[in-house]
Motif scaffolding. Structure first.
Motif: not given
Length: 292
Positions: A191, A216, A218-220, A222, A239-240, A245, A248, A271
């Protein structure tokens, strides 16, 4: 893209990009299964005229920004970063007429890039237990709003830099993922770059073979890597341990084979970096070695 512009995009299109399709719809409304949790009966409704959503099972609702904040468990800034990287058909005319949105941090000037050597930054890396991974980092000195700053820089695939220090968490330049390729058929996805650096610290300890790596930032982000994952035979996810997470992991597992959710390694921690800082398995190994 700002909040007003993102809220003007049809929420149905946003949901479609996220992989959610309506179970039924009319000219005025559309019904979906809960995008935030599993359910058998659709309780998520979109009012097409108002472009407003309401989740009957939880009694909450709002606009596009409200939806994505909850969906990604992210800030408004992170939501807009995600939106800016999507190809919304209902926003193309606005997007082409506003090229100034190309950079996330527009009013900045990079003054100097060098190896990490500032004592404050080295101490910060030590606090995060990744002080021996500076080969992946640079020290960035930059100017923003007529003031000079510096921080640890981690470069992304678009030439932008994730900047971190004790007091700052920003991106200079275009937001993007960071890819480290080794021409292998396996990939590990993280992440944030501190999780990647943490993994590199324990890679040998975990007896892991070399791999490709995707960070990434940022997970946004993905959705930017979905197509490239088809090229890999094995995918490991780091991931978190939070709702974003979870979503994702579920998204990647639903679209790919041979996916391993590796969060069991740090299941009791926020994490991977939190695990490294607080559990510090390397110190435990050294302690066992001394007892022999």
């Amino acid at each position: 893209m700002n909040c007003k512009q993102f809220n003007s995009i049809k929420l149905e299109e946003v949901l479609q990009i996220l992989g959610h399709l309506p179970t039924k719809q009319t000219e005025k409304e559309a019904w979906f299964l809960n995008p935030f949790a599993k359910e058998n009966h659709a309780s998520f409704k979109i009012n097409k005229n108002l472009n407003y959503w309401y989740l009957h099972s939880e009694g909450i609702g709002g606009n596009n920004v409200n939806f994505m904040k909850k969906y990604l468990n992210a800030s408004v800034k992170e939501v807009l970063e995600w939106a800016e990287n999507q190809n919304f058909s209902s926003f193309q005319q606005q997007k082409t007429s506003n090229s100034k949105l190309e950079n996330l941090s527009k009013n900045h000037e990079i003054i100097e890039i060098k190896n990490v050597q500032h004592p404050a930054l080295l101490e910060y890396l030590k606090e995060r237990n990744v002080e021996n991974q500076t080969q992946f980092l640079q020290e960035i000195h930059y100017r923003m709003n007529d003031k000079n700053y510096f921080g640890i820089g981690f470069k992304n695939d678009s030439g932008g830099y994730e900047i971190r220090n004790k007091y700052s968490k920003i991106c200079l330049g275009k937001k993007d993922v960071s890819t480290i390729k080794s021409n292998l058929n396996s990939v590990r996805i993280f992440e944030g770059f501190f999780d990647f650096l943490s993994f590199k610290n324990v890679e040998n300890f975990l007896e892991k073979e070399p791999s490709n790596y995707i960070i990434l930032n940022s997970v946004s982000m993905i959705h930017n890597i979905k197509n490239s994952l088809k090229d890999y035979e094995n995918i490991e996810l780091y991931f978190d341990n939070d709702e974003a997470g979870n979503r994702a992991v579920e998204m990647i597992e639903n679209e790919n084979k041979n996916v391993e959710d590796c969060r069991i390694l740090y299941s009791d921690f926020k994490d991977l970096n939190d695990w490294l800082i607080n559990k510090n398995p390397l110190n435990e190994r050294q302690l066992k070695h001394r007892r022999r």
